[in-house]
Design an enzyme around this catalytic site. Structure first.
Site, PDB file in Angstrom:
ATOM      1  N   ASP A  28       0.800  -1.194   0.099  1.00 38.31           N
ATOM      2  CA  ASP A  28      -0.109   0.182   0.425  1.00 38.31           C
ATOM      3  C   ASP A  28       1.048   1.421   0.262  1.00 38.31           C
ATOM      4  O   ASP A  28       1.984   1.298   0.727  1.00 38.31           O
ATOM      5  CB  ASP A  28      -1.332  -0.247   1.242  1.00 38.31           C
ATOM      6  CG  ASP A  28      -1.878  -0.811   0.859  1.00 38.31           C
ATOM      7  OD1 ASP A  28      -1.874  -1.877  -0.152  1.00 38.31           O
ATOM      8  OD2 ASP A  28      -3.141  -0.692   1.600  1.00 38.31           O
ATOM      9  N   ASP A  29      -0.142   2.031  -0.709  1.00 39.68           N
ATOM     10  CA  ASP A  29       0.250   3.571  -0.077  1.00 39.68           C
ATOM     11  C   ASP A  29       1.755   4.670  -1.590  1.00 39.68           C
ATOM     12  O   ASP A  29       2.492   4.917  -1.179  1.00 39.68           O
ATOM     13  CB  ASP A  29       1.262   4.023   0.688  1.00 39.68           C
ATOM     14  CG  ASP A  29       0.074   3.414   2.481  1.00 39.68           C
ATOM     15  OD1 ASP A  29      -1.334   3.968   1.989  1.00 39.68           O
ATOM     16  OD2 ASP A  29       0.743   3.046   3.997  1.00 39.68           O
ATOM     17  N   TYR A 119      -6.848   3.191   4.858  1.00 43.73           N
ATOM     18  CA  TYR A 119      -7.047   3.020   6.425  1.00 43.73           C
ATOM     19  C   TYR A 119      -8.101   1.182   6.137  1.00 43.73           C
ATOM     20  O   TYR A 119      -8.052   1.382   7.673  1.00 43.73           O
ATOM     21  CB  TYR A 119      -7.225   3.980   7.657  1.00 43.73           C
ATOM     22  CG  TYR A 119      -6.521   5.266   7.541  1.00 43.73           C
ATOM     23  CD1 TYR A 119      -5.202   4.982   7.602  1.00 43.73           C
ATOM     24  CD2 TYR A 119      -6.843   6.893   6.827  1.00 43.73           C
ATOM     25  CE1 TYR A 119      -4.648   6.766   7.841  1.00 43.73           C
ATOM     26  CE2 TYR A 119      -6.257   7.498   6.640  1.00 43.73           C
ATOM     27  CZ  TYR A 119      -5.129   7.309   7.333  1.00 43.73           C
ATOM     28  OH  TYR A 119      -4.747   8.954   7.035  1.00 43.73           O
ATOM     29  N   HIS A 172       3.725  -2.518   3.193  1.00 39.77           N
ATOM     30  CA  HIS A 172       4.211  -1.561   2.284  1.00 39.77           C
ATOM     31  C   HIS A 172       5.435  -1.513   1.879  1.00 39.77           C
ATOM     32  O   HIS A 172       7.023  -1.800   2.145  1.00 39.77           O
ATOM     33  CB  HIS A 172       3.718  -0.193   3.660  1.00 39.77           C
ATOM     34  CG  HIS A 172       2.611  -0.413   4.273  1.00 39.77           C
ATOM     35  ND1 HIS A 172       2.587  -1.033   5.299  1.00 39.77           N
ATOM     36  CD2 HIS A 172       1.590   0.531   4.082  1.00 39.77           C
ATOM     37  CE1 HIS A 172       0.766  -1.033   5.366  1.00 39.77           C
ATOM     38  NE2 HIS A 172       0.339  -0.166   5.041  1.00 39.77           N
TER      39      HIS A 172
HETATM   40 ZN   LIG Z   1      -2.432   2.982   2.929  1.00 35.67          ZN
END
Ligand SMILES: [Zn+2]
Length: 222
Positions: A28-29, A119, A172
């Site tokens: 993610d991200d 989130y 991540h």
């Molecule tokens: Zn995230």
């Protein structure tokens, strides 16, 4: 590649998750700053992953996003700036999703088919808007807790503890220790019989509709 070399090359491996143990690693991200190294490792172990990208970082690291797509990984929408969708007005949610779809399409040529709300926070309004975009919302069955521990041994231990058939693991690619732990982790999991596939592969049997959420969080009512 010459025609004779092409015919001698093995056919691309197709993984059938009804026949073998599948696991979906999700990052993610990103694209995160260590994505390049992660992609090298995934390639080495013939592993496919899913990247839930933030539009703002697709804009700042387009080469990484492009490489993810070219190398057969799945790209998902994780908003533009990682705002909590349950605290936004509908117009702002649509804007976050649309801007991210647009930049990913523009940079990679791929249109994401999955949404992971920032989130993992969603409600019925977010679900309705995901449905407008034709996307189910994908959460995770287990987390590596990498952002919390920032420790290679802890990331490996936690990931092995939550790995399961058709699982979806949250990680991540901006956590250096995650990327560093990946060769050993992939090797260990492959030793346990896992095949690393995209989220779309592991959710195939779920027949999710746009706006659906998977896995369904506790207390979710529709
Ligand atoms: Zn995230």
């Amino acid at each position: 590649m010459t025609p004779s070399a092409a015919s001698a090359a093995p056919a691309p491996k197709e993984v059938d998750c009804t026949q073998v143990k599948c696991l979906a690693l999700t990052f993610d991200d990103g694209p995160g700053q260590y994505a390049d190294k992660l992609l090298d490792t995934l390639k080495k172990y013939d592993a496919k992953a899913t990247f839930f990208l933030e539009g703002q970082y697709v804009k700042s690291r387009p080469a990484f996003a492009k490489r993810m797509a070219v190398e057969g990984h799945e790209l998902g929408n994780h908003s533009y700036k990682h705002l909590n969708f349950t605290k936004l007005e509908p117009g702002a949610i649509r804007n976050e999703i649309q801007k991210t779809q647009d930049i990913i399409k523009q940079v990679t040529g791929v249109e994401p088919k999955l949404l992971r709300p920032p989130y993992g926070m969603a409600d019925l309004q977010v679900s309705d808007i995901a449905a407008e975009f034709g996307m189910p919302m994908i959460l995770w069955t287990g987390g590596s807790r990498d952002w919390e521990s920032r420790n290679e041994a802890a990331i490996k231990k936690q990931t092995l503890a939550v790995a399961k058939q058709d699982g979806i693991i949250l990680m991540h690619d901006w956590v250096k220790q995650t990327v560093d732990s990946m060769p050993a982790l992939l090797k260990t999991l492959q030793g346990k019989g896992y095949h690393f596939v995209t989220v779309s592969e592991v959710i195939k049997s779920q027949n999710l509709e746009p706006g659906d959420i998977f896995p369904v969080p506790e207390g979710w009512e529709k």
